[in-house]
Design a protein around this motif. Sequence first.
Motif, mmCIF file in Angstrom:
data_model
loop_
_atom_site.group_PDB
_atom_site.id
_atom_site.type_symbol
_atom_site.label_atom_id
_atom_site.label_comp_id
_atom_site.label_asym_id
_atom_site.label_seq_id
_atom_site.Cartn_x
_atom_site.Cartn_y
_atom_site.Cartn_z
ATOM 1 N N LYS A 77 0.882 -1.165 0.000
ATOM 2 C CA LYS A 77 0.000 0.000 0.000
ATOM 3 C C LYS A 77 0.916 1.209 0.000
ATOM 4 O O LYS A 77 1.784 1.349 0.871
ATOM 5 N N VAL A 78 0.758 2.074 -0.989
ATOM 6 C CA VAL A 78 1.668 3.210 -1.145
ATOM 7 C C VAL A 78 0.878 4.508 -1.302
ATOM 8 O O VAL A 78 -0.302 4.507 -1.647
ATOM 9 N N CYS A 79 1.576 5.611 -1.065
ATOM 10 C CA CYS A 79 1.043 6.945 -1.346
ATOM 11 C C CYS A 79 1.993 7.620 -2.322
ATOM 12 O O CYS A 79 3.210 7.656 -2.097
ATOM 13 N N VAL A 80 1.462 8.134 -3.410
ATOM 14 C CA VAL A 80 2.281 8.721 -4.474
ATOM 15 C C VAL A 80 2.749 10.120 -4.085
ATOM 16 O O VAL A 80 1.983 10.928 -3.567
ATOM 17 N N ILE A 81 4.032 10.388 -4.365
ATOM 18 C CA ILE A 81 4.635 11.687 -4.057
ATOM 19 C C ILE A 81 5.089 12.347 -5.356
ATOM 20 O O ILE A 81 6.016 11.880 -6.013
ATOM 21 N N GLY A 82 4.442 13.416 -5.763
ATOM 22 C CA GLY A 82 4.883 14.185 -6.921
ATOM 23 C C GLY A 82 4.462 13.613 -8.263
ATOM 24 O O GLY A 82 3.854 12.541 -8.362
ATOM 25 N N ASP A 83 4.831 14.346 -9.325
ATOM 26 C CA ASP A 83 4.424 13.985 -10.684
ATOM 27 C C ASP A 83 5.336 12.960 -11.335
ATOM 28 O O ASP A 83 4.993 12.398 -12.368
ATOM 29 N N GLY A 84 6.511 12.749 -10.763
ATOM 30 C CA GLY A 84 7.431 11.780 -11.344
ATOM 31 C C GLY A 84 8.275 12.357 -12.471
ATOM 32 O O GLY A 84 8.115 13.506 -12.877
ATOM 33 N N GLU A 133 -2.502 9.125 -9.278
ATOM 34 C CA GLU A 133 -2.676 10.523 -8.903
ATOM 35 C C GLU A 133 -1.792 10.873 -7.716
ATOM 36 O O GLU A 133 -1.600 10.067 -6.801
ATOM 37 N N ASN A 134 -1.263 12.083 -7.740
ATOM 38 C CA ASN A 134 -0.401 12.560 -6.667
ATOM 39 C C ASN A 134 -1.163 12.596 -5.339
ATOM 40 O O ASN A 134 -2.342 12.963 -5.291
ATOM 41 N N ASP A 135 -0.501 12.202 -4.261
ATOM 42 C CA ASP A 135 -1.051 12.210 -2.893
ATOM 43 C C ASP A 135 -2.187 11.212 -2.686
ATOM 44 O O ASP A 135 -2.910 11.316 -1.695
ATOM 45 N N LYS A 136 -2.345 10.273 -3.576
ATOM 46 C CA LYS A 136 -3.411 9.280 -3.449
ATOM 47 C C LYS A 136 -2.817 7.926 -3.082
ATOM 48 O O LYS A 136 -1.697 7.597 -3.472
ATOM 49 N N GLU A 137 -3.575 7.115 -2.326
ATOM 50 C CA GLU A 137 -3.102 5.813 -1.873
ATOM 51 C C GLU A 137 -3.570 4.700 -2.818
ATOM 52 O O GLU A 137 -4.695 4.747 -3.321
ATOM 53 N N TYR A 138 -2.678 3.718 -3.025
ATOM 54 C CA TYR A 138 -2.972 2.603 -3.924
ATOM 55 C C TYR A 138 -2.452 1.288 -3.338
ATOM 56 O O TYR A 138 -1.446 1.274 -2.609
ATOM 57 N N ILE A 139 -3.120 0.202 -3.682
ATOM 58 C CA ILE A 139 -2.573 -1.136 -3.495
ATOM 59 C C ILE A 139 -1.912 -1.512 -4.812
ATOM 60 O O ILE A 139 -2.558 -1.454 -5.873
ATOM 61 N N PHE A 167 -3.753 -4.742 -14.495
ATOM 62 C CA PHE A 167 -4.455 -5.278 -13.321
ATOM 63 C C PHE A 167 -3.623 -5.208 -12.034
ATOM 64 O O PHE A 167 -3.825 -6.015 -11.133
ATOM 65 N N SER A 168 -2.722 -4.261 -11.924
ATOM 66 C CA SER A 168 -1.814 -4.250 -10.768
ATOM 67 C C SER A 168 -1.868 -2.985 -9.932
ATOM 68 O O SER A 168 -1.015 -2.783 -9.073
ATOM 69 N N LYS A 169 -2.852 -2.136 -10.138
ATOM 70 C CA LYS A 169 -2.957 -0.875 -9.400
ATOM 71 C C LYS A 169 -4.411 -0.661 -9.010
ATOM 72 O O LYS A 169 -5.293 -0.628 -9.872
ATOM 73 N N GLU A 211 -13.820 -7.328 -10.130
ATOM 74 C CA GLU A 211 -13.883 -8.520 -9.278
ATOM 75 C C GLU A 211 -12.639 -8.600 -8.391
ATOM 76 O O GLU A 211 -12.728 -8.909 -7.196
ATOM 77 N N ILE A 212 -11.480 -8.318 -8.975
ATOM 78 C CA ILE A 212 -10.234 -8.334 -8.196
ATOM 79 C C ILE A 212 -10.253 -7.220 -7.155
ATOM 80 O O ILE A 212 -9.847 -7.422 -6.001
ATOM 81 N N LEU A 213 -10.747 -6.046 -7.532
ATOM 82 C CA LEU A 213 -10.874 -4.938 -6.586
ATOM 83 C C LEU A 213 -11.734 -5.343 -5.393
ATOM 84 O O LEU A 213 -11.384 -5.061 -4.235
ATOM 85 N N SER A 214 -12.841 -6.022 -5.656
ATOM 86 C CA SER A 214 -13.737 -6.458 -4.588
ATOM 87 C C SER A 214 -13.032 -7.447 -3.656
ATOM 88 O O SER A 214 -13.170 -7.371 -2.417
ATOM 89 N N GLU A 215 -12.233 -8.364 -4.236
ATOM 90 C CA GLU A 215 -11.473 -9.317 -3.423
ATOM 91 C C GLU A 215 -10.440 -8.601 -2.553
ATOM 92 O O GLU A 215 -10.240 -8.954 -1.384
ATOM 93 N N ILE A 216 -9.790 -7.594 -3.135
ATOM 94 C CA ILE A 216 -8.791 -6.820 -2.390
ATOM 95 C C ILE A 216 -9.436 -6.110 -1.207
ATOM 96 O O ILE A 216 -8.903 -6.099 -0.095
ATOM 97 N N GLU A 217 -10.580 -5.511 -1.445
ATOM 98 C CA GLU A 217 -11.271 -4.783 -0.377
ATOM 99 C C GLU A 217 -11.685 -5.701 0.767
ATOM 100 O O GLU A 217 -11.711 -5.295 1.932
#
Length: 220
Positions: A77-84, A133-139, A167-169, A211-217
Amino acid sequence: MFKKVMWMISVLIVIIISIFVAFKVKSSFIKQPSLSELKSINCRVEYRFKDQDKYNKKYCNVENLSDLEKNSQLILKVCVIGDGDPVAYSLRRKCKIINVIKGDIKDEIIYIYEPSYIWATKYCSEQGYLAMENDKEYIVFLKGIENSEHASKKELSDGYTFTNPAFSKYSLGTKATLVQNDYTDKKIYYNEVSSLPVFFNEQKYVDLYNEILSEIEKSY
């Protein structure tokens, strides 16, 4: 004397032409917008869709969450920093690690190479991938860069890529939807898809992603 004058005129003409060409080349360069500026520009999206079966062979075949878990070196689980930064037809994104779900990593910061980039005033996407997106959290489901020890540039020798970019974000609560567009006509604009996690050209891939998102949640 005449030859000398003609030689001087020829040199002068060459200098003038060189200055003119240099000016035209300089003026032809377009300032590349940052990722955060794309919404205000609403630039064109250039995309490439390969046959998903062939695409899976390049990465891994994904039919469920277990496939992603099995083939991923890291699940974070990460939080994005900046535009890259643009690196080798990708965006190198700096991310803060919030939680390690799978894998052995002690770093607080990780770099992820996204399969998309900005070219002039166009946003280029592979297989419908859309930048985080910047400042947003992702699995995210990640694997190391192959043959990174032989990379000629330092920025290519570290970091991770997605196990299967399509299928990885995942951002919890953010579902994929089918983009209603004629995919033979490359006229998709950034604001049409920027709020999506990814865009697909077939409903079955939208269903699989959700479906994968639902499993992750449920699982994470």
